[in-house]
Design an enzyme around this catalytic site. Structure first.
Site: not given
Length: 180
Positions: A7-10, A13
């Site tokens: 998972r990445v936040s945005s 990314q």
């Protein structure tokens, strides 16, 4: 079976580094998403990964904060995995797993540290905003909706739902703009 979760936040990314690490660890299937980690709510791929794993499988993440940022969320996820007979392993923090009492202890300690770091970051952010407000430099987020345009479309006979579609905004935003 090793099942990976990344998972990445945005959306800006990249998941490449996590995907490579999970593949190198031998994950047969990998679930990835671009979502905030503040909560497990609405993290569709995480839910799918947890649903997918079966007894004897291991859920693998590259770093603990990719899975959860709160101790509560972390414990709920681990509880769910444990009840299914699924192990958990973290690549970056060696020894963080659910197959030993030491690993479970490390999991709890690092989860608490991650939550503490998140709280400190939010506190610094609030302090910075307050300081900027006192200095008259903070104005909040720039408006994304032009209330005059909303009112103009309404005066031309367009309904709130049609305005929302036209401007690609929520209908509630239309009502707020009209009330302002």
């Amino acid at each position: 079976m090793l099942v990976g979760y990344g998972r990445v936040s945005s959306s800006s990314q990249s998941l490449d580094i996590q995907n490579e690490a999970l593949a190198a660890a031998g994950c047969d299937k990998v679930f990835t998403e671009k979502m905030s980690g503040r909560s497990t709510i609405d993290r569709e791929q995480l839910a799918m990964a947890i649903d997918f794993v079966r007894e004897g499988d291991t859920l693998v993440v590259t770093r603990l904060d990719r899975l959860a940022r709160s101790v509560g969320d972390l414990h709920r996820i681990i509880e769910t995995l444990t009840s299914k007979g699924v192990e958990f392993r973290c690549l970056a923090q060696q020894g963080v797993n659910t197959d030993s009492s030491t690993g479970r202890l490390m999991l709890s300690v690092l989860g608490a540290v991650a939550m503490f770091e998140n709280d400190l970051r939010l506190e610094r952010q609030r302090e910075g905003i307050e300081k900027a407000k006192r200095a008259g430099k903070y104005r909040g987020r720039k408006p994304t909706i032009n209330p005059d345009r909303v009112k103009e479309l309404r005066q031309n006979g367009m309904g709130p739902a049609a305005i929302a579609r036209e401007l690609q905004i929520a209908r509630a935003s239309v009502y707020r703009a009209l009330a302002a």
